[in-house]
Design a protein around this motif. Structure first.
Motif, short mmCIF file in Angstrom:
data_model
loop_
_atom_site.label_atom_id
_atom_site.label_comp_id
_atom_site.label_asym_id
_atom_site.label_seq_id
_atom_site.Cartn_x
_atom_site.Cartn_y
_atom_site.Cartn_z
N ILE A 1 0.90 -1.31 -0.01
CA ILE A 1 0.03 -0.25 -0.04
C ILE A 1 0.89 1.19 0.15
N GLU A 2 1.85 1.31 0.77
CA GLU A 2 2.68 2.64 0.89
C GLU A 2 3.81 2.60 -0.25
N ARG A 3 4.35 1.29 -0.66
CA ARG A 3 5.24 1.67 -1.71
C ARG A 3 4.88 1.73 -3.01
N HIS A 4 3.76 0.81 -3.26
CA HIS A 4 3.14 0.75 -4.77
C HIS A 4 2.03 1.45 -4.99
N LEU A 5 1.22 1.74 -4.04
CA LEU A 5 -0.02 2.50 -4.29
C LEU A 5 0.23 3.82 -3.68
N GLU A 6 1.45 4.06 -3.04
CA GLU A 6 1.61 5.22 -2.62
C GLU A 6 0.58 6.04 -1.58
N ILE A 7 0.06 5.31 -0.88
CA ILE A 7 -1.00 5.73 0.34
C ILE A 7 -0.23 5.61 1.74
N PRO A 8 -0.26 6.82 2.32
CA PRO A 8 0.17 6.65 3.77
C PRO A 8 -0.74 5.73 4.59
N ILE A 9 -0.40 4.89 5.52
CA ILE A 9 -1.14 4.03 6.23
C ILE A 9 -2.29 4.69 7.01
N LYS A 10 -1.54 6.11 7.64
CA LYS A 10 -2.44 6.86 8.38
C LYS A 10 -3.74 7.30 7.65
#
Length: 553
Positions: free
Chosen positions: A157-166
């Motif tokens: 999610i963070e690396r490939h979709l570039e969505i911060p977990i927060k």
């Protein structure tokens, strides 16, 4: 994994590497192709027996010209392969091992695949044969598997979709689960999505139903051929008929292993090949995808080339001649005896709900209370009644799901204690395979035969949808169609108007069909009432999942 607005999702290997906590630990690795079910004394004999059946089936079926296919003698190609000399093309292939000095203690995806064997890491795959990879070894507990999934999904999610977990609280998730699901595992996955990752809401949906959404079909017999499993389910109007669900513990990786065994019989020129090595396992999968087929019209010795590229080593070119091996390996999907698998649980059916303290009013409770009302006597005498309870398949009754229930009433004023008989312990009727792994065509015919009515059976024969990446071979559609048509029961053939096999619906990659169906579902107005919010899950738990799931929980 991907946004619903994406054209295609991102795809990464479901693997995680964890650094050893102390020097000298034994390396624990979940292999890509090798399976412990083949570690038995009769493996070679079983594979030889299966191969003879494959050879007979190939010879029996005619080519498009109407002639019999002439077999290629293995000695003919062996004589050439034994004389092949590898050619060195350069000094360095350009591939590199993953640099683990500046990485955290956990590495996931492609980076984990390219960690050097000399580095001190354990390699785990959270999923195996269509379910969670639980075992007695290191990293095999449910808590560790869920922790591995959390790390892999967070990284993706963070690396490939570039969505911060927060920011996930502003997003909603569609969770695709197997057709034959284990309720405690679904509960843990929902906890992972809503509590640990922090999604705002989620929907749980079965893969076969999403496959029909992605293909734009109202009803179909969905055949999902994956890497380590093959699942079949008949779907009608967005509901999977529970009595038709079956999962078999073989898939594309077993074809790869079978192909490696066939190559070893004809002097495979790359003699250093070791399927326990991640690099060689990836090579064998690549060779299978390049050289294997299900086209009867391709025959005779064929000359091929392949390259060996490994990190920090030169690129090496090999030539190889193949005869019938390229056709025999994929035929193992119809004759799984060729895979050499032996085990207690190789065929899975939907199990009855064992209950959960979070959801006391589940189907077991409903069955018991229904039995009390149905079997309540009019007098106070001891009464032995036999009733039949039937489970619905999306509103359709199935005779195979019926089972007798025996209840004894002591007195009219006392509370009865109905018991569910052992014959009702499974949702699906007996598969009648006697622990023998059926071929793909045989399993499809059995699944369709479990439908509740002849009209439903005709719909399923009319559209057989193949998804997943385990059957991406030239001629697969024609071969599966031929075998299904030949296997239709004689008394039912006059009722079947047509049989259509779809291996690439709407020119969509069959590996993405289920994901595309989930993206479609998230945009439908009718799905809005299916969302389970984070606060609802924390407050009600499994009770809200039973109420909101778009299938019989």
């Amino acid at each position: 994994m991907g946004r619903a607005s994406d054209t295609i999702p991102i795809t990464i290997p479901h693997i995680i590497a964890r650094r050893h906590k102390s020097i000298g630990q034994t390396v624990q690795e979940d292999y890509t192709i090798l399976r412990y079910e083949t570690n038995h004394s009769e493996c070679d004999q079983q594979m030889e027996s299966g191969l003879r059946k494959v050879q007979q089936a190939i010879w029996t079926r005619q080519m498009s010209s109407g002639h019999r296919r002439l077999p290629t003698p293995p000695e003919q190609v062996s004589a050439y392969n034994s004389t092949v000399i590898p050619q060195r093309l350069d000094d360095n292939s350009g591939l590199k091992w993953t640099d683990t000095q500046h990485l955290p203690d956990t590495v996931v995806g492609e980076e984990a695949l390219y960690i050097s064997p000399e580095d001190c890491y354990n390699f785990h795959r959270p999923f195996r044969c269509g379910g969670l990879n639980l075992h007695q070894g290191i990293g095999g507990s449910l808590s560790v598997v869920m922790q591995d999934l959390e790390v892999i999904w967070k990284t993706a999610i963070e690396r490939h979709l570039e969505i911060p977990i927060k920011d996930l609280r502003h997003y909603r998730a569609i969770l695709l689960i197997p057709d034959i699901y284990h309720r405690p595992h679904v509960k843990e996955l929902m906890n992972l999505l809503l509590n640990r990752l922090g999604f705002g809401a989620a929907i749980v949906i079965q893969e076969s139903v999403c496959a029909t959404f992605g293909a734009g079909l109202q009803s179909a017999c969905v055949v999902d051929v994956g890497d380590q499993k093959t699942s079949i389910s008949c779907v009608e109007d967005g509901l999977s008929h529970r009595n038709t669900r079956i999962r078999l513990s073989y898939g594309g990786s077993d074809i790869s292993r079978c192909f490696a065994w066939l190559l070893s019989r004809v002097y495979f020129p790359y003699k250093e090949c070791d399927l326990a090595s991640r690099m060689d396992a990836l090579l064998m999968q690549e060779l299978k995808e390049s050289f294997c087929h299900l086209d009867q019209d391709i025959y005779g010795a064929q000359l091929h080339e392949f390259h060996i590229r490994q990190p920090h080593k030169p690129t090496v070119l090999y030539q190889i001649k193949l005869g019938d091996e390229g056709l025999q390996a994929p035929m193992a999907i119809f004759y799984p005896q060729t895979c050499g698998l032996v085990g207690k649980i190789l065929i899975h059916t939907q199990q009855r709900n064992q209950g959960d303290p979070e959801d006391p009013h589940d189907e077991t409770y409903l069955l018991q209370t229904q039995s009390r009302e149905t079997n309540k006597p009019k007098s106070g005498a001891n009464t032995d009644t036999t009733s039949q309870t039937q489970e619905g398949n999306g509103g359709a009754a199935d005779e195979k799901a019926k089972a007798p229930e025996k209840v004894t009433e002591e007195r009219e004023t006392e509370e009865p204690e109905p018991q569910i008989s052992s014959s009702m312990s499974k949702r699906m009727a007996s598969t009648d395979f006697n622990d023998r792994l059926p071929g793909l065509d045989e399993a499809i015919l059995h699944s369709i035969s479990c439908c509740s009515s002849d009209e439903t059976k005709k719909k399923m024969y009319a559209t057989i949808l193949v998804v997943g990446g385990g059957l991406l071979f030239q001629g697969a559609q024609e071969t599966l169609h031929y075998r299904v048509v030949c296997g239709i029961p004689q008394h039912f053939r006059h009722q079947v108007e047509s049989v259509e096999v779809l291996c690439k619906s709407k020119d969509l990659d069959p590996r993405l069909t289920c994901w595309k169906g989930g993206a479609v579902l998230s945009c439908l107005d009718t799905s809005q009432e299916l969302w389970i919010r984070q606060r609802e899950w924390r407050q009600f738990g499994l009770k809200v999942l039973r109420e909101r799931s778009p299938f019989v929980w």
